[in-house]
Scaffold this motif. Sequence first.
Motif, PDB file in Angstrom:
ATOM      1  N   LEU A  54      27.750  21.743  20.313  1.00  0.00           N
ATOM      2  CA  LEU A  54      26.842  20.537  20.197  1.00  0.00           C
ATOM      3  C   LEU A  54      27.638  19.700  19.283  1.00  0.00           C
ATOM      4  O   LEU A  54      26.754  18.860  19.392  1.00  0.00           O
ATOM      5  CB  LEU A  54      26.199  21.444  19.384  1.00  0.00           C
ATOM      6  CG  LEU A  54      25.708  22.997  20.089  1.00  0.00           C
ATOM      7  CD1 LEU A  54      23.957  23.480  19.759  1.00  0.00           C
ATOM      8  CD2 LEU A  54      24.676  22.282  21.247  1.00  0.00           C
ATOM      9  N   ARG A  59      22.908  13.809  21.584  1.00  0.00           N
ATOM     10  CA  ARG A  59      22.503  14.880  21.054  1.00  0.00           C
ATOM     11  C   ARG A  59      21.121  14.714  19.911  1.00  0.00           C
ATOM     12  O   ARG A  59      20.972  13.329  19.718  1.00  0.00           O
ATOM     13  CB  ARG A  59      23.230  16.101  20.319  1.00  0.00           C
ATOM     14  CG  ARG A  59      24.048  15.083  18.840  1.00  0.00           C
ATOM     15  CD  ARG A  59      25.288  15.930  17.899  1.00  0.00           C
ATOM     16  NE  ARG A  59      23.403  17.164  16.811  1.00  0.00           N
ATOM     17  CZ  ARG A  59      24.276  17.979  16.769  1.00  0.00           C
ATOM     18  NH1 ARG A  59      25.543  18.262  17.300  1.00  0.00           N
ATOM     19  NH2 ARG A  59      23.890  18.734  15.783  1.00  0.00           N
ATOM     20  N   ARG A  72      21.854  19.289  22.833  1.00  0.00           N
ATOM     21  CA  ARG A  72      23.041  18.112  23.137  1.00  0.00           C
ATOM     22  C   ARG A  72      23.147  18.322  24.812  1.00  0.00           C
ATOM     23  O   ARG A  72      23.022  18.932  25.694  1.00  0.00           O
ATOM     24  CB  ARG A  72      24.512  19.193  23.114  1.00  0.00           C
ATOM     25  CG  ARG A  72      25.569  18.809  22.899  1.00  0.00           C
ATOM     26  CD  ARG A  72      26.572  17.689  23.679  1.00  0.00           C
ATOM     27  NE  ARG A  72      27.075  19.147  24.198  1.00  0.00           N
ATOM     28  CZ  ARG A  72      27.782  19.259  25.327  1.00  0.00           C
ATOM     29  NH1 ARG A  72      28.577  17.701  26.167  1.00  0.00           N
ATOM     30  NH2 ARG A  72      28.094  20.726  25.953  1.00  0.00           N
TER      31      ARG A  72
END
Length: 215
Positions: A54, A59, A72
């Motif tokens: 991630l 994000r 993400r």
Amino acid sequence: MNTSLFQAAGRARIRQACVVVCCSLAATWALAGPGAHGPNGEHLDQAPSAGATLAAGPRVEAQTDLFELVARLGAADLTLMIDRFASNEPVLKAEVEVESGALKAKAKFQADSGAYVLSDPALLKLLATPGEHPLLITIVAGAETDLLDGVLRTSAADAAGLDHDAEFGHGESRFPAWARWLGGGVLLLALLLAPRGWVRVRKARKLGMNSGAQT
């Protein structure tokens, strides 16, 4: 080569393989989900290392009194990890809807990873456009319903990277977590058995050479 020396080399190779596998497993367990808690119960909100799934790409993080999430954006999907804020317990099999501007779509729960994946082409195209994209995420988990909001910021470099990944097929692994673990176990087993196999081959060759010399 002396057989005992070969066996010693094989044992050294096994130890090296075990060290590599153990380090890989430790790294996998160390990758905490969104809002992971420290030893004193504090939330660890800092971004994970560059190697974490991630951590790459645009994000966004959001939280309420009930839930917290990390989303993400990848080349082919928007991945969301959702936990309960108080206990850090993963929220599984919930209904999750993501809205940005005039577009909205539902994210599907992936049982193998515990993540929610949104793959709506129109919404992904919007989020991949450079700029700031307000997100409104609706979570329905049993009798609990909550709204989380955040802003996904996509830079020009992010957009170029997403286009590159989409063109060349880079990004998330196509194999589920259980398949990767199974593959690692098979590889370890092969490394463990390989030295024994070579010892047997060498013994067979030695016996053959001895019998040939006697005749």
